[in-house]
Design a protein around this motif. Structure first.
Motif, PDB file in Angstrom:
ATOM      1  N   GLY A 174      -8.020  11.007  -1.079  1.00 46.35           N
ATOM      2  CA  GLY A 174      -8.024  10.179   0.122  1.00 46.35           C
ATOM      3  C   GLY A 174      -9.258  10.409   0.978  1.00 46.35           C
ATOM      4  N   LEU A 232      -5.342  11.202  -7.125  1.00 50.22           N
ATOM      5  CA  LEU A 232      -5.633  10.234  -6.076  1.00 50.22           C
ATOM      6  C   LEU A 232      -6.193  10.991  -4.874  1.00 50.22           C
ATOM      7  CD1 LEU A 232      -5.457   7.283  -5.083  1.00 50.22           C
ATOM      8  CD2 LEU A 232      -3.173   7.831  -4.193  1.00 50.22           C
ATOM      9  N   HIS A 235       0.829  -1.203   0.000  1.00 49.27           N
ATOM     10  CA  HIS A 235       0.000   0.000   0.000  1.00 49.27           C
ATOM     11  C   HIS A 235       0.869   1.261   0.000  1.00 49.27           C
ATOM     12  CE1 HIS A 235      -3.806  -1.930   0.204  1.00 49.27           C
ATOM     13  NE2 HIS A 235      -3.644  -2.445   1.400  1.00 49.27           N
ATOM     14  N   ASP A 243       0.795   3.876  -3.084  1.00 48.51           N
ATOM     15  CA  ASP A 243       0.367   5.269  -2.875  1.00 48.51           C
ATOM     16  C   ASP A 243       1.460   6.238  -3.302  1.00 48.51           C
ATOM     17  OD1 ASP A 243      -1.988   4.325  -1.915  1.00 48.51           O
ATOM     18  OD2 ASP A 243      -1.554   4.709   0.190  1.00 48.51           O
ATOM     19  N   LYS A 290      -8.907   6.533  -2.402  1.00 47.83           N
ATOM     20  CA  LYS A 290      -8.136   5.687  -1.490  1.00 47.83           C
ATOM     21  C   LYS A 290      -8.652   5.883  -0.066  1.00 47.83           C
ATOM     22  CE  LYS A 290      -4.609   3.377   0.305  1.00 47.83           C
ATOM     23  NZ  LYS A 290      -4.465   1.928   0.166  1.00 47.83           N
TER      24      LYS A 290
END
Length: 348
Positions: A83, A81, A14, A18, A119
């Protein structure tokens, strides 16, 4: 032992993924195997196993004698991306409300641009005692649901680097959407009183003195008392307090829930004296087994999803750092009313 090794392996995966997802079109060299092993407290073979799988999947390339590098061709060009962080980053069980927020905000972010990625961030993947959540800087923006009090210093630091929007509580210096306990309880209490309630009870979780002030103000305007003994918590002891009120002949005829009711529905059903008690609760805390007369509140997270996107895309430096009230509506419901019924709805 096998389970622990697998968990460590997934944490490394992970972390690296990321890191790579935030590099965009740039080729970036990864930290050495030794550095990654030291960071997670594992052996270098565990790190090698995680990296080899990412090489097979095309996310990494290995340059012998030099190191591992990201492969930008494996990622969608210009993707972002985003979060989602829940509470203190350790939450592993989701309530209906939490899932509703994730769905409302998460789907809005993904639908805004098909290249976007989402994510769910957990502390196990990102917390670093020395630097504090360093991998979050790889994200394009963060929506933080119910930030834990002790992590607010971390959150303020992160917001200097990455756009952050907090949802559910008021945090100075952060763009946030909060539930206005005082005003919402004032409006809810007024509506219950106008419907005939004369003895109100409030069930709340945590201190929230403003929640009490809202009910006090509505009662004072109507010339009604609101004793401190009618402020309860979602604990078993408070359910017993409600039963004592019934036994003493001073049962409430209206109850406002600022939290999930837990065992209160069963307590209310056991006592005929509470049969006509009017209830006010958020719709996301009500299941199909609990039918009541009163008010059903709806906190419209879906209405703020677009605003959250605009704030996150503005960038950390351009965000206004303002607190905004969550939009709430109230609808009159009866015990045989379904969610699809035609209730009378009011908005605050």
């Amino acid at each position: 032992m096998v389970h622990q090794s697998s968990a460590l392996y997934m944490r490394i995966r992970h972390y690296v993924f990321d890191l790579l997802a935030g590099t965009g079109n740039s080729v970036v060299k990864l930290p050495s195997n030794r550095e990654i092993a030291r960071k997670f407290g594992v052996s270098q073979p565990t790190v090698v196993k995680a990296l080899q799988e990412l090489v097979r999947e095309g996310y990494l390339t290995i340059r012998p004698g030099v190191g591992a590098f990201s492969n930008p061709d494996r990622f969608t060009h210009d993707s972002k991306l985003w979060g989602i962080v829940l509470g203190d980053g350790r939450w592993s069980q989701f309530s209906r409300e939490t899932l509703h927020v994730i769905n409302s905000v998460g789907m809005a972010l993904l639908e805004h641009d098909h290249r976007n990625l989402l994510k769910l961030i957990t502390m196990g993947e990102t917390m670093d005692d020395e630097r504090g959540w360093p991998e979050l800087s790889m994200l394009s923006g963060i929506c933080w649901w119910c930030p834990d009090e002790k992590l607010i210093p971390n959150l303020l630091h992160i917001a200097e680097l990455v756009p952050v929007v907090a949802v559910s509580r008021r945090i100075p210096g952060i763009d946030c959407y909060y539930f206005d306990f005082e005003q919402e309880n004032y409006e809810t209490a007024r509506q219950l009183i106008s419907g005939g309630c004369r003895r109100l009870c409030l069930v709340k979780d945590g201190p929230h003195p403003e929640a009490v002030r809202g009910v006090e103000r509505a009662c004072a305007e109507a010339g009604l008392a609101f004793p401190s003994g009618y402020v309860l918590t979602p604990e078993r002891e408070s359910e017993l307090e409600l039963e004592k009120m019934v036994a003493l002949g001073c049962a409430p005829d209206g109850i406002i829930f600022n939290c999930r009711a837990i065992g209160f529905p069963e307590t209310i059903r056991r006592h005929p004296e509470l049969e006509h008690c009017r209830i006010a609760s958020d719709a996301l805390w009500v299941d199909r087994k609990w039918q009541y007369d009163g008010l059903r509140l709806r906190t419209h997270y879906e209405k703020i999803a677009g605003e959250i996107i605009d704030l996150l895309e503005a960038g950390a430096n351009a965000m206004p750092r303002l607190a905004r009230r969550l939009p709430v509506t109230r609808e009159i419901v009866t015990g045989n009313t379904t969610d699809q019924g035609n209730q009378q709805e009011t908005e605050s």
